[in-house]
Scaffold this motif. Structure first.
Motif, PDB file in Angstrom:
ATOM      1  N   GLY A 246       0.795  -1.220   0.000  1.00 24.33           N
ATOM      2  CA  GLY A 246       0.000   0.000   0.000  1.00 24.33           C
ATOM      3  C   GLY A 246       0.827   1.269   0.000  1.00 24.33           C
ATOM      4  N   HIS A 247       2.116   1.152   0.262  1.00 19.72           N
ATOM      5  CA  HIS A 247       2.979   2.337   0.356  1.00 19.72           C
ATOM      6  C   HIS A 247       4.131   2.312  -0.645  1.00 19.72           C
ATOM      7  CE1 HIS A 247       1.269   3.922   4.184  1.00 19.72           C
ATOM      8  NE2 HIS A 247       0.959   2.653   4.351  1.00 19.72           N
ATOM      9  N   GLY A 248       4.512   1.130  -1.101  1.00 12.61           N
ATOM     10  CA  GLY A 248       5.646   1.014  -2.011  1.00 12.61           C
ATOM     11  C   GLY A 248       6.891   0.546  -1.285  1.00 12.61           C
ATOM     12  N   GLY A 249       8.011   1.226  -1.560  1.00  6.83           N
ATOM     13  CA  GLY A 249       9.280   0.847  -0.946  1.00  6.83           C
ATOM     14  C   GLY A 249       9.587   1.660   0.291  1.00  6.83           C
ATOM     15  N   ILE A 250      10.734   1.374   0.886  1.00  8.40           N
ATOM     16  CA  ILE A 250      11.113   2.078   2.113  1.00  8.40           C
ATOM     17  C   ILE A 250      11.491   3.529   1.825  1.00  8.40           C
ATOM     18  CG2 ILE A 250      13.552   1.385   2.030  1.00  8.40           C
ATOM     19  CD1 ILE A 250      13.216   0.990   5.172  1.00  8.40           C
ATOM     20  N   TRP A 251      12.002   3.813   0.616  1.00  6.67           N
ATOM     21  CA  TRP A 251      12.256   5.210   0.248  1.00  6.67           C
ATOM     22  C   TRP A 251      10.946   5.980   0.109  1.00  6.67           C
ATOM     23  CZ3 TRP A 251      16.267   8.590  -0.269  1.00  6.67           C
ATOM     24  CH2 TRP A 251      17.555   8.075  -0.078  1.00  6.67           C
ATOM     25  N   ASP A 252       9.908   5.322  -0.395  1.00  3.99           N
ATOM     26  CA  ASP A 252       8.592   5.964  -0.491  1.00  3.99           C
ATOM     27  C   ASP A 252       8.066   6.351   0.888  1.00  3.99           C
ATOM     28  OD1 ASP A 252       8.272   5.681  -3.325  1.00  3.99           O
ATOM     29  OD2 ASP A 252       7.866   3.551  -3.008  1.00  3.99           O
ATOM     30  N   ARG A 253       8.358   5.516   1.887  1.00  2.00           N
ATOM     31  CA  ARG A 253       7.826   5.756   3.229  1.00  2.00           C
ATOM     32  C   ARG A 253       8.677   6.749   4.026  1.00  2.00           C
ATOM     33  NH1 ARG A 253       3.582   6.320   3.970  1.00  2.00           N
ATOM     34  NH2 ARG A 253       4.412   8.260   4.767  1.00  2.00           N
ATOM     35  N   LEU A 254       9.999   6.790   3.736  1.00  2.00           N
ATOM     36  CA  LEU A 254      10.906   7.593   4.555  1.00  2.00           C
ATOM     37  C   LEU A 254      11.436   8.836   3.858  1.00  2.00           C
ATOM     38  CD1 LEU A 254      13.054   4.799   6.306  1.00  2.00           C
ATOM     39  CD2 LEU A 254      11.113   6.056   7.242  1.00  2.00           C
ATOM     40  N   ASP A 255      10.960   9.128   2.645  1.00  2.00           N
ATOM     41  CA  ASP A 255      11.522  10.251   1.887  1.00  2.00           C
ATOM     42  C   ASP A 255      11.460  11.571   2.665  1.00  2.00           C
ATOM     43  OD1 ASP A 255       8.770  10.458   1.715  1.00  2.00           O
ATOM     44  OD2 ASP A 255       8.682  10.465  -0.472  1.00  2.00           O
ATOM     45  N   SER A 256      10.339  11.833   3.322  1.00  6.02           N
ATOM     46  CA  SER A 256      10.199  13.076   4.094  1.00  6.02           C
ATOM     47  C   SER A 256      11.119  13.082   5.316  1.00  6.02           C
ATOM     48  CB  SER A 256       8.754  13.269   4.545  1.00  6.02           C
ATOM     49  OG  SER A 256       7.898  13.414   3.443  1.00  6.02           O
ATOM     50  N   HIS A 257      11.201  11.954   6.015  1.00  6.09           N
ATOM     51  CA  HIS A 257      12.044  11.846   7.210  1.00  6.09           C
ATOM     52  C   HIS A 257      13.522  12.053   6.860  1.00  6.09           C
ATOM     53  CE1 HIS A 257       8.626  10.319   9.497  1.00  6.09           C
ATOM     54  NE2 HIS A 257       8.411   9.452   8.544  1.00  6.09           N
ATOM     55  N   ILE A 258      13.922  11.558   5.691  1.00  4.77           N
ATOM     56  CA  ILE A 258      15.330  11.643   5.275  1.00  4.77           C
ATOM     57  C   ILE A 258      15.764  13.097   5.117  1.00  4.77           C
ATOM     58  CG2 ILE A 258      16.882  11.172   3.309  1.00  4.77           C
ATOM     59  CD1 ILE A 258      15.402   8.449   3.066  1.00  4.77           C
ATOM     60  N   ALA A 259      14.810  13.975   4.787  1.00  2.98           N
ATOM     61  CA  ALA A 259      15.126  15.399   4.680  1.00  2.98           C
ATOM     62  C   ALA A 259      14.942  16.124   6.016  1.00  2.98           C
ATOM     63  CB  ALA A 259      14.257  16.052   3.606  1.00  2.98           C
ATOM     64  N   VAL A 260      13.883  15.809   6.736  1.00  2.28           N
ATOM     65  CA  VAL A 260      13.523  16.555   7.948  1.00  2.28           C
ATOM     66  C   VAL A 260      14.490  16.316   9.104  1.00  2.28           C
ATOM     67  CG1 VAL A 260      11.818  16.741   9.803  1.00  2.28           C
ATOM     68  CG2 VAL A 260      11.078  16.803   7.434  1.00  2.28           C
ATOM     69  N   ILE A 261      14.810  15.066   9.397  1.00  2.00           N
ATOM     70  CA  ILE A 261      15.553  14.765  10.611  1.00  2.00           C
ATOM     71  C   ILE A 261      16.966  15.359  10.610  1.00  2.00           C
ATOM     72  CG2 ILE A 261      16.446  12.894  12.076  1.00  2.00           C
ATOM     73  CD1 ILE A 261      13.977  11.299  11.446  1.00  2.00           C
ATOM     74  N   PRO A 262      17.730  15.299   9.512  1.00  2.00           N
ATOM     75  CA  PRO A 262      19.029  15.994   9.519  1.00  2.00           C
ATOM     76  C   PRO A 262      18.887  17.503   9.737  1.00  2.00           C
ATOM     77  CG  PRO A 262      18.930  14.436   7.702  1.00  2.00           C
ATOM     78  CD  PRO A 262      17.559  14.507   8.283  1.00  2.00           C
ATOM     79  N   ILE A 263      17.895  18.117   9.117  1.00  2.28           N
ATOM     80  CA  ILE A 263      17.657  19.552   9.311  1.00  2.28           C
ATOM     81  C   ILE A 263      17.368  19.847  10.775  1.00  2.28           C
ATOM     82  CG2 ILE A 263      16.031  21.424   8.837  1.00  2.28           C
ATOM     83  CD1 ILE A 263      17.800  21.039   6.475  1.00  2.28           C
TER      84      ILE A 263
END
Length: 263
Positions: A246-263
């Motif tokens: 229903g969501h796709g791959g792990i990049w599909d699910r974490l794309d937003s987190h990958i940008a937000v958390i380092p910031i």
């Protein structure tokens, strides 16, 4: 239209609830070792999915590019991690500027075929999680609660944007990258986060410094989402994988987190 909308929600819901239960359950236990283990597992799946989509080989130079920052962060800990996260943040800020000016096509190397890009961003995400555990930025707050709020906010803006955009969205934001994302969805997602953060601050769960930092970081959830949309568009694929039903791959699910958390 309404039937398709509700079918999509029902299709996504079981996996979303399972993932949320797992992650927030681990945070509730407040066991640093368990979180580090989860970080390693997530990093493995992110890298494996990227390499699967890449047509280029994972050679010795790329292995060194991946291992060297890990070794340096082990020896220099906070100093190196802060430097690395600063560089990653500059990348996301620069990409945001190109995104707003609708000139992302001018950036070379934004592709799944660029393994160095994948390694760079994956390490940025993983080191930011480790940094939150090793040296949390807001000493007056529980570090597990900090991570919970950041993850929850990113999920909230994603869910809010999807629900509002799917139901009443009519104004495309950047149709050339992702035609389904709308201005109404963006406003809906951002409003949901703002309301939640105001309530959290009113209840004295968070400090004013954390409130400001979290609000400033939230727009990067949209940036990360568009970034992955550009990657998929360049690769001519709908999803980065099929790991999460229903969501796709792990990049599909974490794309937003990958940008937000380092910031």
């Amino acid at each position: 239209m309404a039937k398709e909308f509700y079918n999509n929600i029902l299709k996504r819901l079981p996996s979303a609830l399972l993932i949320a239960t797992l992650i927030f359950g681990v945070l509730y236990l407040q066991n640093t070792a368990t979180i580090f283990l989860l970080i390693i597992v997530v990093g493995f799946f992110l890298l494996a999915e990227w390499l699967k989509l890449s047509d280029s080989k994972f050679d010795l130079l790329q292995i060194i590019f991946f291992v060297a920052p890990l070794i340096l962060s082990f020896y220099f800990v906070e100093l190196f991690m802060n430097l690395y996260l600063l560089i990653v943040s500059i990348f996301w800020l620069a990409y945001s500027i190109f995104l707003i000016s609708k000139k992302t096509s001018l950036i070379k190397g934004i592709t799944f075929k660029n393994n160095y890009l994948g390694i760079f961003l994956i390490l940025g995400f993983l080191l930011s999680l480790v940094s939150l555990m090793v040296s949390p930025p807001f000493s007056e707050m529980n570090k597990f609660f900090i991570l919970f709020i950041i993850l929850f906010n990113t999920i909230l803006i994603d869910v809010g944007a999807y629900l509002v955009g799917s139901s009443i969205g009519k104004t495309p934001l950047l149709a050339e990258i992702s035609p389904n994302k709308t201005l109404e969805g963006l406003i809906g997602g951002a409003s949901a986060v703002l309301i939640f953060m105001l309530i959290a601050y009113w209840l004295q769960w968070i400090s004013i410094e954390f409130f400001i930092a979290a609000i400033l970081s939230i727009p990067f959830a949209i940036v990360g989402d568009y970034f992955e949309s550009q990657l998929k568009r360049e690769q001519e694929i709908k999803d980065s994988g099929s790991l999460i039903p229903g969501h796709g791959g792990i990049w599909d699910r974490l794309d937003s987190h990958i940008a937000v958390i380092p910031i």
